[in-house]
Motif scaffolding. Structure first.
Motif, PDB file in Angstrom:
ATOM      1  N   HIS A   1       0.812  -1.228   0.000  1.00 57.03           N
ATOM      2  CA  HIS A   1       0.000   0.000   0.000  1.00 57.03           C
ATOM      3  C   HIS A   1       0.846   1.279   0.000  1.00 57.03           C
TER       4      HIS A   1
ATOM      5  N   GLU B   1      -2.260   0.457   7.919  1.00 59.59           N
ATOM      6  CA  GLU B   1      -1.439  -0.698   7.500  1.00 59.59           C
ATOM      7  C   GLU B   1      -0.178  -0.237   6.774  1.00 59.59           C
TER       8      GLU B   1
ATOM      9  N   HIS C   1       2.652  -7.297   4.501  1.00 66.92           N
ATOM     10  CA  HIS C   1       1.301  -6.778   4.751  1.00 66.92           C
ATOM     11  C   HIS C   1       0.834  -7.159   6.145  1.00 66.92           C
ATOM     12  N   ALA C   2      -0.282  -6.538   6.557  1.00 71.59           N
ATOM     13  CA  ALA C   2      -1.026  -6.991   7.736  1.00 71.59           C
ATOM     14  C   ALA C   2      -2.476  -7.152   7.287  1.00 71.59           C
TER      15      ALA C   2
HETATM   16 ZN   LIG Z   1      -2.343  -5.236   2.767  1.00 75.89          ZN
END
Ligand SMILES: [Zn+2]
Length: 244
Positions: free
Chosen positions: A38, A73, A128-129
């Motif tokens: 992101h 995030e 990522h989370a």
């Molecule tokens: Zn993500």
């Protein structure tokens, strides 16, 4: 992947075999591309989910956010990725980042994969989370490319192996439940990758326990350390080079 690349690779096999001994002796620093997911803003434009595909997906839906901490995030994954970069560099690994700030509209996933391809990465590690509508859902999870001829057949096995090694170290470090490995055919950043690619979901930001844990520097550093150990195992190097 590209057919031309395979053709060239086949022709070059003899030369590569001849050069193998010299390469092993000098053992040049491998390159890992670390891809913090992101960015500051989502990107609603679309892109094909794989080379030549008529199926298109949004470039970036924007990611999730901490249910307790309110942390974005994009900020969490960048912080862990920068910690990881330092550990890997100290361990003698070259690191290319897809981004080092959270400041723009997300570049999308074809662009991320192209950075990894151009770098000739030994591993394209996407950080990522996770998020879920159900707050109780939790755990660490790693995604790997599903096998698809023409798209991922060249990186499938190596990615699968990397997912197994990194997931084991990630779970040990996060101390979150082990959600295992999932193969995905719909991940644009995998389908465009010509190098081994995995995506770690460190934990769920929609779970209060995991959001709080990932909100602090101690767990972030621990997770970065676990990822470093996993990467070194992927590179067939001693994970102790990540320090203690
Ligand atoms: Zn993500």
């Amino acid at each position: 992947m590209s057919p031309a690349r395979h053709f060239g690779a086949a022709l070059a096999v003899g030369a590569l075999a001849a050069a193998a001994a010299a390469t092993a002796a000098s053992s040049p620093a491998p390159t890992v591309v670390v891809d913090p997911g992101h960015d500051l803003r989502a990107n609603p434009a679309t892109e094909p989910i794989g080379p030549g595909s008529s199926v298109r997906k949004v470039k970036d839906g924007g990611g999730t956010r901490g249910v307790v901490t309110g942390i974005r995030e994009a900020d969490l994954v960048l912080d862990v990725s920068l910690r990881l970069r330092r550990l890997l560099r100290d361990a003698g690994v070259q690191v290319v980042m897809t981004r080092t700030r959270t400041a723009r509209v997300s570049m999308g996933n074809v662009a991320r994969a192209r950075i990894a391809n151009r770098a000739g990465a030994s591993l394209f590690l996407r950080v990522h989370a996770d998020g879920h509508t159900e707050q109780s859902v939790r755990g660490s999870h790693t995604l790997a490319p599903a096998l698809r001829r023409g798209w991922t057949d060249d990186v499938y096995s190596a990615s699968r192996r990397a997912a197994r090694l990194v997931q084991a170290e990630l779970v040990r470090a996060s101390r979150f439940p082990d959600r295992g490995i999932t193969e995905r055919s719909d991940i644009t950043g995998f389908n465009w990758a010509d190098v081994p690619a995995i995506l770690v979901e460190m934990g769920f930001m929609t779970n209060p326990t995991e959001d709080r844990a990932l909100g602090g520097p101690a767990v972030r550093q621990r997770v970065a350390h676990g990822l470093c150990r996993g990467v070194l195992r992927v590179l067939r190097r001693a994970p102790s080079a990540c320090g203690v």
